[in-house]
Design an enzyme around this catalytic site. Structure first.
Site, short mmCIF file in Angstrom:
data_model
loop_
_atom_site.label_atom_id
_atom_site.label_comp_id
_atom_site.label_asym_id
_atom_site.label_seq_id
_atom_site.Cartn_x
_atom_site.Cartn_y
_atom_site.Cartn_z
N SER A 4 0.88 -1.09 -0.06
CA SER A 4 0.08 -0.09 -0.06
C SER A 4 0.87 1.30 -0.11
O SER A 4 0.24 2.32 0.23
CB SER A 4 -0.94 -0.06 1.28
OG SER A 4 -0.31 -0.21 2.35
N THR A 33 -1.40 3.44 4.50
CA THR A 33 -0.51 4.67 4.31
C THR A 33 0.57 4.64 5.58
O THR A 33 0.33 4.36 6.63
CB THR A 33 -1.23 5.84 4.67
OG1 THR A 33 -1.98 5.81 3.25
CG2 THR A 33 -0.49 7.05 4.59
N THR A 57 2.16 6.71 0.42
CA THR A 57 1.11 6.02 0.22
C THR A 57 0.88 5.60 -1.47
O THR A 57 1.19 6.83 -2.00
CB THR A 57 -0.29 6.24 0.80
OG1 THR A 57 -1.35 5.31 0.73
CG2 THR A 57 -1.01 7.50 0.10
N ARG A 113 -6.94 10.26 -9.06
CA ARG A 113 -7.57 10.59 -7.69
C ARG A 113 -6.43 10.74 -6.74
O ARG A 113 -5.34 10.14 -6.67
CB ARG A 113 -8.32 9.27 -7.03
CG ARG A 113 -9.04 9.28 -5.62
CD ARG A 113 -8.03 8.92 -4.79
NE ARG A 113 -8.55 8.65 -3.30
CZ ARG A 113 -7.97 8.55 -2.13
NH1 ARG A 113 -6.52 7.97 -2.38
NH2 ARG A 113 -8.50 8.60 -0.95
N GLY A 169 -5.38 11.54 -2.59
CA GLY A 169 -6.08 11.46 -1.15
C GLY A 169 -5.35 12.15 -0.32
O GLY A 169 -5.08 13.40 -0.70
N ASP A 170 -5.67 12.14 0.92
CA ASP A 170 -5.16 13.07 2.22
C ASP A 170 -3.68 13.09 2.30
O ASP A 170 -3.15 14.15 2.70
CB ASP A 170 -6.03 12.95 3.37
CG ASP A 170 -5.49 11.25 3.70
OD1 ASP A 170 -5.61 10.49 3.01
OD2 ASP A 170 -5.18 11.28 4.95
N THR A 182 -4.26 8.18 8.72
CA THR A 182 -4.51 6.85 7.64
C THR A 182 -5.93 6.64 7.69
O THR A 182 -6.68 7.07 8.34
CB THR A 182 -3.69 5.61 8.19
OG1 THR A 182 -3.86 4.75 7.07
CG2 THR A 182 -4.12 5.14 9.49
N GLY A 183 -6.33 6.02 6.48
CA GLY A 183 -7.73 5.63 6.11
C GLY A 183 -8.38 6.33 5.18
O GLY A 183 -7.48 6.82 4.06
N HIS A 184 -9.57 6.54 5.09
CA HIS A 184 -10.27 7.08 3.87
C HIS A 184 -10.13 8.46 3.48
O HIS A 184 -10.48 9.46 4.62
CB HIS A 184 -12.02 7.02 4.02
CG HIS A 184 -12.09 5.33 3.97
ND1 HIS A 184 -12.02 4.53 4.88
CD2 HIS A 184 -12.65 4.78 2.86
CE1 HIS A 184 -12.33 3.34 4.25
NE2 HIS A 184 -12.61 3.14 3.35
#
Ligand code: SD4
Length: 332
Positions: free
Chosen positions: A86, A188, A206, A216, A218-219, A239-241
Site C-alpha cells: 500500500s 499509508t 502511500t 484521484r 487522497g489526503d 491513515t484511512g479514507h
C-alpha cells in the site's frame, strides 16, 4: 504614588509589552511550555510496519539527529519494500493498472513539500523533500512531479510488481470500487517525530486507495489533511479514507485542538468524533469508513484514536519500540 507617576509607570509597562514579539506572547499560553519533563526523542508511526520504520528512524534519532532526516529515512524503508502493498514500490494500482503515489513532508520551520499522482518512482517521500528544499513551490503533481524527480537524479522504473498486477487483473473481473477497511493491517505510513533538540517533523506516503479512479488524490500528500506539524505545538498524521480526512482538514484540526490545550489523545478523539458527526449528518454508513490519527506534542506525549477497531500504531521512545492499539468509536 501620585496619579501622574502612576500614569507614567503604566504607560511604560504598556509600551514595553508592545515591544514584545507577538509569538512570545502566544508561546506563553501554550500548554507545552514546561520543557522539564519532555519525553524525547520519540517517533510514532501508523500500522504494523511502523515498528520497522521506527527502528530505521531511531538510527538517526537515537544519535541526536534531526527529526526531518529520521522521518524521511523511516518511511523510505516501507516504500522500498515490495511486500508492503500500500506504499511505494509494489503498491496497489489504480483502476487503470497504474500505481500513482502520494507523499508529503514537513519540518520544524513550516517548510513543506509534496507530490501527488507520481508514477514510476520508488521513493516519493524523497521527491517531496526535494520539492521542499529545491523548488520555490510546495507541491508537484503527475507528469510535472515525475519530470522534476528525474531531473533530480531519481530513477524512473516500473514499480508494479507481479503480485500487484495479478491482484488488479482479478479486480478487473468485477471492477467494483469498494475500499476495504483496515486492509491487511497496513496502509499509508504516516510518521511524526520529536528529536532530542525538541524539534518536530513528519512524513506521510502511500499508493492511495486501491483501484481508485486514475488521477484521484487522497489526503496523504495534502498538508493539513494527511500530515501537519507545528513546532510550537505538536504534529499529527492520518491513515484511512482520505476523502473524510480532507473534508475535515483532519491533522490540522488535531494540532489546533492540541494548541487549545487538549493532550494528543484527546485531540485525536475529538477530531475522529468530528468526522463521525459529519458522516452521520451526510447519511453515510460509518461502518464503511476508517480513519485513524496519531499525534505527539512538544512534551513528547502521544495519542491516537480511530473510527473502528483494527488500526494500530508503533511508538519508539526511551521505553523501546512497541505496537499499540488505540481506542475507537464503533463498538457494535
Ligand atoms: C488515501 N489515506 O489515499 C490514504 C490511504 C490510506 O487506509 O491510508 N488507506 O486516502
Amino acid at each position: 504614588m501620585n496619579s501622574r507617576r502612576k500614569f507614567l509607570k503604566n504607560t511604560a509597562i504598556a509600551s514595553s509589552a508592545l515591544l514584545l514579539n507577538p509569538l512570545d506572547l502566544i508561546a506563553k499560553d501554550l500548554p507545552e511550555n514546561n520543557t522539564k519533563t519532555v519525553n524525547k526523542p520519540i517517533v510514532l508511526s501508523t500500522w504494523n510496519f511502523g515498528l520497522k520504520a521506527n527502528e530505521e528512524a531511531w538510527t538517526i534519532l537515537g544519535k541526536g539527529g534531526r527529526a526531518l532526516d529520521a522521518v524521511e529515512k523511516g518511511v523510505r524503508l516501507v516504500e522500498n519494500d515490495p511486500t508492503e502493498r500500500s506504499v511505494g514500490y509494489g503498491g496497489r494500482p489504480d483502476r487503470d493498472g497504474r500505481i500513482t503515489l502520494d507523499a508529503c513532508i514537513m519540518d520544524e520551520n513550516y517548510n513543506i513539500g509534496s507530490v501527488a499522482a507520481l508514477e514510476n518512482i520508488k521513493n516519493p517521500i524523497s521527491v517531496a523533500r526535494a520539492v521542499m528544499e529545491k523548488t520555490p513551490h510546495v507541491m508537484l503533481v503527475g507528469d510535472g512531479a515525475l519530470q522534476f524527480a528525474v531531473s533530480q537524479g531519481f530513477k524512473k522504473e516500473n514499480i508494479l510488481t507481479a503480485e500487484s498486477e495479478k491482484e488488479w487483473k482479478e479486480w478487473l473481473k468485477d471492477s467494483k470500487y469498494q475500499p476495504i477497511v483496515n486492509i491487511e493491517n497496513h496502509d499509508t505510513i504516516g510518521m511524526v517525530a520529536l528529536d532530542s533538540n525538541g524539534n518536530l517533523s513528519g512524513a506521510c506516503t502511500t499508493s492511495g486507495m486501491a483501484f481508485k479512479m486514475h488521477g484521484r488524490v487522497g489526503d496523504s500528500p495534502i498538508i493539513g489533511a494527511g500530515l501537519f506539524v507545528d513546532n510550537e505545538v505538536g504534529a499529527a498524521t492520518a491513515t484511512g479514507h482520505g476523502e473524510e480526512v480532507i473534508r475535515t482538514v483532519g491533522t490540522h484540526l488535531v494540532v489546533e485542538l492540541m494548541r487549545q490545550g487538549r493532550n494528543p489523545q484527546q485531540a485525536c478523539k475529538e477530531a475522529v468524533e468530528r468526522i463521525v458527526r459529519i458522516t452521520k449528518a451526510r447519511k453515510k454508513n460509518l461502518k464503511d469508513i476508517q480513519v485513524g490519527f496519531i499525534a505527539i506534542n512538544k512534551k513528547g506525549e502521544y495519542g491516537s484514536y480511530c473510527i473502528q477497531d483494527g488500526f494500530n500504531f508503533a511508538v519508539y521512545d526511551q521505553k523501546g519500540n512497541r505496537l499499540e492499539k488505540p481506542d475507537f468509536v464503533l463498538r457494535s
